[in-house]
Design an enzyme around this catalytic site. Structure first.
Site, short mmCIF file in Angstrom:
data_model
loop_
_atom_site.label_atom_id
_atom_site.label_comp_id
_atom_site.label_asym_id
_atom_site.label_seq_id
_atom_site.Cartn_x
_atom_site.Cartn_y
_atom_site.Cartn_z
N SER A 7 1.55 -43.32 -59.50
CA SER A 7 0.27 -43.85 -59.97
C SER A 7 0.45 -45.29 -60.45
O SER A 7 1.13 -45.55 -61.44
CB SER A 7 -0.26 -43.00 -61.12
OG SER A 7 -1.28 -43.72 -61.78
N HIS A 32 -0.83 -43.55 -55.46
CA HIS A 32 -1.95 -42.97 -56.21
C HIS A 32 -2.69 -44.08 -56.95
O HIS A 32 -2.10 -44.84 -57.72
CB HIS A 32 -1.41 -41.94 -57.20
CG HIS A 32 -2.47 -41.13 -57.89
ND1 HIS A 32 -3.11 -40.07 -57.29
CD2 HIS A 32 -3.00 -41.23 -59.13
CE1 HIS A 32 -3.98 -39.55 -58.14
NE2 HIS A 32 -3.95 -40.24 -59.26
N ASP A 34 -5.83 -44.95 -59.39
CA ASP A 34 -6.77 -44.37 -60.36
C ASP A 34 -7.90 -45.34 -60.66
O ASP A 34 -7.67 -46.39 -61.26
CB ASP A 34 -6.02 -44.09 -61.67
CG ASP A 34 -5.07 -42.90 -61.55
OD1 ASP A 34 -5.52 -41.83 -61.15
OD2 ASP A 34 -3.88 -43.07 -61.87
N MET A 36 -11.34 -45.94 -62.69
CA MET A 36 -12.06 -45.42 -63.87
C MET A 36 -13.26 -46.30 -64.18
O MET A 36 -13.18 -47.52 -64.05
CB MET A 36 -11.13 -45.44 -65.08
CG MET A 36 -9.86 -44.66 -64.87
SD MET A 36 -8.83 -44.74 -66.34
CE MET A 36 -7.39 -43.84 -65.77
N HIS A 65 -7.99 -41.69 -56.54
CA HIS A 65 -8.50 -40.71 -57.52
C HIS A 65 -9.64 -41.37 -58.29
O HIS A 65 -9.42 -42.24 -59.11
CB HIS A 65 -7.33 -40.32 -58.43
CG HIS A 65 -7.70 -39.39 -59.54
ND1 HIS A 65 -6.85 -39.15 -60.61
CD2 HIS A 65 -8.80 -38.63 -59.77
CE1 HIS A 65 -7.42 -38.29 -61.44
NE2 HIS A 65 -8.61 -37.96 -60.96
N MET A 67 -12.26 -41.47 -61.01
CA MET A 67 -12.72 -40.91 -62.28
C MET A 67 -14.00 -41.66 -62.63
O MET A 67 -14.07 -42.44 -63.60
CB MET A 67 -11.63 -41.09 -63.34
CG MET A 67 -10.50 -40.09 -63.14
SD MET A 67 -9.00 -40.59 -63.97
CE MET A 67 -8.28 -41.61 -62.71
N MET A 136 -5.73 -31.69 -62.79
CA MET A 136 -5.42 -32.61 -63.90
C MET A 136 -4.62 -31.83 -64.95
O MET A 136 -5.10 -30.83 -65.48
CB MET A 136 -6.71 -33.13 -64.55
CG MET A 136 -7.44 -34.23 -63.81
SD MET A 136 -6.48 -35.69 -63.36
CE MET A 136 -5.74 -36.22 -64.89
N ASP A 174 -1.45 -33.98 -61.54
CA ASP A 174 -1.58 -35.35 -62.06
C ASP A 174 -1.63 -35.34 -63.58
O ASP A 174 -2.57 -34.81 -64.17
CB ASP A 174 -2.86 -35.98 -61.48
CG ASP A 174 -3.03 -37.44 -61.85
OD1 ASP A 174 -2.14 -38.01 -62.49
OD2 ASP A 174 -4.08 -38.01 -61.48
C1 DX5 Z 1 -4.80 -40.17 -65.70
C2 DX5 Z 1 -4.49 -40.59 -64.28
C3 DX5 Z 1 -3.07 -40.36 -63.91
C4 DX5 Z 1 -2.07 -41.10 -64.75
C5 DX5 Z 1 -0.74 -40.39 -64.69
O1 DX5 Z 1 -6.16 -40.24 -65.92
O2 DX5 Z 1 -5.28 -39.85 -63.37
O3 DX5 Z 1 -2.87 -40.60 -62.53
O4 DX5 Z 1 -1.91 -42.43 -64.37
O5 DX5 Z 1 0.16 -41.03 -65.52
P1 DX5 Z 1 1.41 -40.28 -66.18
O6 DX5 Z 1 2.27 -39.80 -65.04
O7 DX5 Z 1 2.04 -41.33 -67.00
O8 DX5 Z 1 0.85 -39.12 -66.97
ZN ZN Z 2 -4.80 -39.91 -61.17
#
Ligand code: DX5
Ligand code: ZN
Length: 220
Positions: A7, A32, A34, A36, A65, A67, A136, A174
């Site tokens: 990620s 990956h 993310d 948001m 991903h 969010m 998650m 994740d």
């Molecule tokens: C959290 C994200 C994850 C996050 C994982 O909302 O979806 O992908 O970056 O990070 P670690 O591996 O540090 O928990």
């Molecule tokens: Zn993620």
């Protein structure tokens, strides 16, 4: 065969391009990403211009991903900037079925993510359409949180459900994934391991190789 999906939320953004290239050098299967929106989750991350610029650097699978609330609004845009897998949160879609179809029709693989409190049963009527289910194992929004042990159960039921109905989705985990819990997660049924902190803290290439040593040793 397991897949690692580092990620980039945990990357050093002042050196993002360089670090994305290291993911390929280490041999990670996916990247990956993310996204948001400050609404579905409290945090903001990054958007189209950032993803577009790293798309030019690598041919690795972009595992995006989302969010964000009502992700159906942006399906075409994510296709345009080169997303390969688009994962939406079940909790963020008024019309989950319609959203999954839109992702597939746009020519991407479709994933659905489940928050820690969301049961697997919400997928009952859409599971056959899915390429990926993301479990998650922390509450979404931030990297570096502690793994929630309860997620293991969910992974096991997804594996069971896939077998019973002959579904084809990959199971992705994740949040809080580490060298210490990776084998336990693999045994529970994980195919795709997202890892932020554990990959980006220290030597990226060496960390990916360490995951490989741990996870290739135990193939089914
Ligand atoms: C959290 C994200 C994850 C996050 C994982 O909302 O979806 O992908 O970056 O990070 P670690 O591996 O540090 O928990
Ligand atoms: Zn993620």
């Amino acid at each position: 065969m397991y897949k690692l999906s580092p990620s980039i939320l945990s990357a050093d953004f002042s050196r993002l391009g360089e670090q994305v290239l290291q993911l390929k050098e280490g041999g990670a299967a996916y990247v990956h990403i993310d996204v948001m929106d400050g609404m579905f989750v409290p945090n903001l991350s990054f958007g189209f211009p950032v993803i577009e610029s790293i798309r030019g650097l690598t041919d690795q699978v972009f595992d995006v991903h989302l969010m964000i609330e009502e992700p159906i609004r942006y399906v075409q845009d994510f296709k345009k900037i080169g997303a390969d897998i688009l994962t939406v949160h079940a909790e963020a879609c008024k019309h989950l079925h319609r959203t999954i179809l839109a992702v597939r029709e746009a020519g991407m693989k479709a994933g659905v993510a489940l928050n820690p409190a969301t049961p697997v049963s919400v997928l009952e009527h859409v599971a056959e359409l899915l390429d990926l289910v993301l479990v998650m194992s922390v509450n979404p929004g931030y990297g570096g949180q502690k793994f929630i042990n309860q997620s293991k159960k969910k992974i096991r039921s997804l594996k069971k459900m896939r077998k019973e109905h002959n579904y084809r989705y990959e199971i992705e985990v994740d949040g809080g994934v580490s060298f210490e819990n990776a084998v336990m997660l693999q045994e529970a049924g994980v195919d795709v391991f997202v890892a932020g902190t554990q990959v980006f803290k220290g030597d990226i290439v060496a960390n990916i190789k360490k995951f490989d040593e741990i996870l290739s040793a135990k193939q089914e």
